[in-house]
Design a protein around this motif. Structure first.
Motif, PDB file in Angstrom:
ATOM      1  N   ALA A  81      20.960  -2.702 -11.104  1.00 19.32           N
ATOM      2  CA  ALA A  81      19.803  -1.493 -10.652  1.00 19.32           C
ATOM      3  C   ALA A  81      18.452  -1.936 -10.544  1.00 19.32           C
ATOM      4  O   ALA A  81      17.807  -1.776  -9.648  1.00 19.32           O
ATOM      5  N   PHE A  82      18.189  -2.944 -11.790  1.00 19.52           N
ATOM      6  CA  PHE A  82      16.777  -3.504 -11.822  1.00 19.52           C
ATOM      7  C   PHE A  82      16.623  -4.487 -10.680  1.00 19.52           C
ATOM      8  O   PHE A  82      15.651  -4.316 -10.059  1.00 19.52           O
ATOM      9  N   MET A  83      17.389  -5.385 -10.285  1.00 19.34           N
ATOM     10  CA  MET A  83      17.251  -6.263  -9.299  1.00 19.34           C
ATOM     11  C   MET A  83      17.220  -5.483  -7.918  1.00 19.34           C
ATOM     12  O   MET A  83      16.445  -6.095  -6.964  1.00 19.34           O
ATOM     13  N   ALA A  84      18.065  -4.470  -7.781  1.00 17.82           N
ATOM     14  CA  ALA A  84      18.023  -3.862  -6.613  1.00 17.82           C
ATOM     15  C   ALA A  84      16.877  -3.178  -6.241  1.00 17.82           C
ATOM     16  O   ALA A  84      16.121  -3.204  -5.010  1.00 17.82           O
ATOM     17  N   VAL A  85      16.033  -2.511  -7.184  1.00 17.20           N
ATOM     18  CA  VAL A  85      14.657  -2.026  -6.929  1.00 17.20           C
ATOM     19  C   VAL A  85      13.666  -3.055  -6.864  1.00 17.20           C
ATOM     20  O   VAL A  85      13.042  -3.083  -5.739  1.00 17.20           O
ATOM     21  N   LEU A  86      13.845  -4.447  -7.455  1.00 18.25           N
ATOM     22  CA  LEU A  86      13.134  -5.494  -6.781  1.00 18.25           C
ATOM     23  C   LEU A  86      13.073  -5.998  -5.412  1.00 18.25           C
ATOM     24  O   LEU A  86      12.149  -6.076  -4.582  1.00 18.25           O
ATOM     25  N   ALA A  87      14.462  -5.848  -5.244  1.00 19.26           N
ATOM     26  CA  ALA A  87      14.910  -6.015  -3.553  1.00 19.26           C
ATOM     27  C   ALA A  87      14.200  -5.283  -2.599  1.00 19.26           C
ATOM     28  O   ALA A  87      13.766  -5.789  -1.409  1.00 19.26           O
ATOM     29  N   PHE A  88      14.116  -4.046  -3.057  1.00 20.70           N
ATOM     30  CA  PHE A  88      13.491  -3.042  -2.120  1.00 20.70           C
ATOM     31  C   PHE A  88      12.087  -3.222  -2.045  1.00 20.70           C
ATOM     32  O   PHE A  88      11.517  -3.297  -0.949  1.00 20.70           O
ATOM     33  N   VAL A  89      11.378  -3.268  -3.101  1.00 20.48           N
ATOM     34  CA  VAL A  89       9.913  -3.345  -3.293  1.00 20.48           C
ATOM     35  C   VAL A  89       9.348  -4.529  -2.461  1.00 20.48           C
ATOM     36  O   VAL A  89       8.430  -4.522  -1.803  1.00 20.48           O
ATOM     37  N   PHE A  90      10.076  -5.682  -2.485  1.00 20.82           N
ATOM     38  CA  PHE A  90       9.667  -6.817  -1.892  1.00 20.82           C
ATOM     39  C   PHE A  90      10.560  -7.237  -0.569  1.00 20.82           C
ATOM     40  O   PHE A  90      10.669  -8.391  -0.092  1.00 20.82           O
ATOM     41  N   GLY A  91      11.167  -6.234  -0.088  1.00 16.23           N
ATOM     42  CA  GLY A  91      11.812  -6.343   1.065  1.00 16.23           C
ATOM     43  C   GLY A  91      11.062  -6.266   2.239  1.00 16.23           C
ATOM     44  O   GLY A  91       9.834  -5.923   2.342  1.00 16.23           O
ATOM     45  N   PRO A  92      11.737  -6.293   3.697  1.00 17.18           N
ATOM     46  CA  PRO A  92      11.204  -6.351   5.060  1.00 17.18           C
ATOM     47  C   PRO A  92      10.535  -4.851   5.178  1.00 17.18           C
ATOM     48  O   PRO A  92       9.705  -4.898   6.286  1.00 17.18           O
ATOM     49  N   VAL A  93      10.772  -3.880   4.501  1.00 18.24           N
ATOM     50  CA  VAL A  93      10.321  -2.502   4.711  1.00 18.24           C
ATOM     51  C   VAL A  93       9.288  -2.326   3.882  1.00 18.24           C
ATOM     52  O   VAL A  93       8.313  -1.784   4.315  1.00 18.24           O
ATOM     53  N   ALA A  94       9.498  -2.261   2.453  1.00 15.15           N
ATOM     54  CA  ALA A  94       8.449  -1.635   1.577  1.00 15.15           C
ATOM     55  C   ALA A  94       7.249  -2.809   1.476  1.00 15.15           C
ATOM     56  O   ALA A  94       6.234  -2.195   1.380  1.00 15.15           O
ATOM     57  N   LEU A  95       7.460  -4.056   1.413  1.00 16.46           N
ATOM     58  CA  LEU A  95       6.366  -4.987   1.201  1.00 16.46           C
ATOM     59  C   LEU A  95       5.138  -4.863   2.224  1.00 16.46           C
ATOM     60  O   LEU A  95       4.221  -4.876   2.026  1.00 16.46           O
ATOM     61  N   PRO A  96       5.893  -4.843   3.455  1.00 14.86           N
ATOM     62  CA  PRO A  96       4.495  -4.560   4.623  1.00 14.86           C
ATOM     63  C   PRO A  96       3.813  -3.385   4.328  1.00 14.86           C
ATOM     64  O   PRO A  96       2.389  -3.553   4.601  1.00 14.86           O
ATOM     65  N   VAL A  97       4.331  -2.319   3.872  1.00 11.50           N
ATOM     66  CA  VAL A  97       3.664  -1.194   3.620  1.00 11.50           C
ATOM     67  C   VAL A  97       2.919  -1.225   2.454  1.00 11.50           C
ATOM     68  O   VAL A  97       1.540  -0.808   2.505  1.00 11.50           O
ATOM     69  N   ILE A  98       3.180  -1.935   1.415  1.00  7.23           N
ATOM     70  CA  ILE A  98       2.465  -1.988   0.549  1.00  7.23           C
ATOM     71  C   ILE A  98       1.384  -3.183   0.435  1.00  7.23           C
ATOM     72  O   ILE A  98       0.019  -2.887   0.305  1.00  7.23           O
ATOM     73  N   VAL A  99       1.277  -4.204   1.452  1.00  2.38           N
ATOM     74  CA  VAL A  99       0.402  -4.960   1.703  1.00  2.38           C
ATOM     75  C   VAL A  99      -0.733  -4.222   2.647  1.00  2.38           C
ATOM     76  O   VAL A  99      -2.069  -4.316   2.411  1.00  2.38           O
ATOM     77  N   LEU A 100      -0.045  -3.435   3.836  1.00  2.00           N
ATOM     78  CA  LEU A 100      -1.061  -2.790   4.466  1.00  2.00           C
ATOM     79  C   LEU A 100      -1.955  -1.864   3.609  1.00  2.00           C
ATOM     80  O   LEU A 100      -3.127  -1.506   4.027  1.00  2.00           O
ATOM     81  N   ALA A 101      -1.206  -1.283   2.671  1.00  2.00           N
ATOM     82  CA  ALA A 101      -2.060  -0.293   1.863  1.00  2.00           C
ATOM     83  C   ALA A 101      -3.228  -0.830   1.117  1.00  2.00           C
ATOM     84  O   ALA A 101      -4.303  -0.570   0.998  1.00  2.00           O
ATOM     85  N   VAL A 102      -2.774  -1.985   0.425  1.00  2.00           N
ATOM     86  CA  VAL A 102      -3.704  -2.656  -0.398  1.00  2.00           C
ATOM     87  C   VAL A 102      -4.917  -3.128   0.362  1.00  2.00           C
ATOM     88  O   VAL A 102      -6.171  -3.083   0.194  1.00  2.00           O
ATOM     89  N   VAL A 103      -4.373  -3.713   1.525  1.00  2.00           N
ATOM     90  CA  VAL A 103      -5.662  -4.232   2.687  1.00  2.00           C
ATOM     91  C   VAL A 103      -6.690  -3.210   3.159  1.00  2.00           C
ATOM     92  O   VAL A 103      -7.714  -3.446   3.190  1.00  2.00           O
ATOM     93  N   VAL A 104      -5.890  -1.979   3.441  1.00  2.00           N
ATOM     94  CA  VAL A 104      -6.858  -1.120   3.953  1.00  2.00           C
ATOM     95  C   VAL A 104      -7.656  -0.503   3.035  1.00  2.00           C
ATOM     96  O   VAL A 104      -8.787  -0.411   3.092  1.00  2.00           O
TER      97      VAL A 104
END
Length: 254
Positions: A81-104
């Motif tokens: 379960a923990f590794m699945a969360v990491l995979a989602f957060v740093f996956g091709p969907v969530a990570l770009p959103v996180i990076v965009l939010a940080v940059v903006v």
């Protein structure tokens, strides 16, 4: 008046997007360059060695199957379960959103946009390299039966998840710590970055989507990217004590 207005606009654009200059002693500037050169050299050597090993089935790649088997035997529901969360957060969907939010957010709150732009450029470079290298090497992933979150038939070398996480945390650590010049903060930032990268690498192996050689290659590529960013940032922003800042020169011309 029109000409002065154009120069003023050019100066404001320059100061907003490209300046963020700082005065450091020559020795400090040399240390930044030495760090950048070391990271690039180590990253390139390690990546080439891993690439040769993957292609020939030798070197570190010879440990891929034994490590995969060892990890598979130690799977637990909580760890999965923990590794699945990491995979989602740093996956091709969530990570770009996180990076965009940080940059903006960083761009809106910072005096200059130089560092947010460097972060975005470094992340995009990593994505481009992963998309280019994977179909060239065509390294197959572990068996589909070992994949815990569904089948993935794309190529395995390098790991995009690990490359994205390494770029994000290592770049962020440098871009923050380099301006604070506090040893404790640098140690803390680098330690957090390393822990997060190791966790993500372990997660990709644990979930059955990558071999250890894939994740190590991603870290090697990230070292090259981060080293290049350090060199570019140092060249662009660091000035010796007493050396006039470029923004002041442009202001004077206007």
């Amino acid at each position: 008046m029109t000409q002065l207005s154009r120069r003023e606009r050019a100066r404001r654009w320059h100061d907003r997007f490209l300046v963020e200059e700082r005065h450091l002693e020559p020795a400090a500037r040399r240390r930044f360059y030495a760090t950048a050169a070391t990271m690039i050299a180590v990253g390139l050597v390690l990546f080439v060695a891993l690439l040769v090993g993957v292609v020939t089935g030798s070197g570190l790649a010879s440990f891929d199957a034994p490590v995969e088997d060892w990890v598979d035997d130690r799977r637990t529901p909580d760890t999965t379960a923990f590794m699945a969360v990491l995979a989602f957060v740093f996956g091709p969907v969530a990570l770009p959103v996180i990076v965009l939010a940080v940059v903006v957010v960083w761009g809106l709150t910072a005096k200059h946009l130089w560092r947010p732009l460097l972060l975005a450029a470094g992340m995009l470079t990593g994505v481009a390299l992963a998309l280019i290298i994977a179909p060239i090497v065509q390294h197959p992933r572990p068996p589909v039966a070992e994949m815990l979150l569904g089948p993935d038939h794309t190529f395995s070398f390098p790991s995009g998840h690990v490359l994205g996480a390494a770029d994000f945390f290592l770049l962020l650590a440098f871009l923050l710590a380099s301006r604070r010049s506090r040893t404790w903060f640098t140690v803390l930032a680098v330690t957090v970055a390393i822990v997060m990268v190791v966790a993500q690498a372990a997660g990709r192996i644990y979930l059955g989507y990558h071999y250890v050689s894939d994740t190590a290659a991603s870290v090697a590529l990230s070292l090259v990217i981060v080293g290049a960013v350090i060199a570019i940032d140092t060249h662009r922003t660091v000035r010796a004590p007493g050396e006039p800042l470029e923004s002041r020169t442009i202001t004077g011309d206007a």
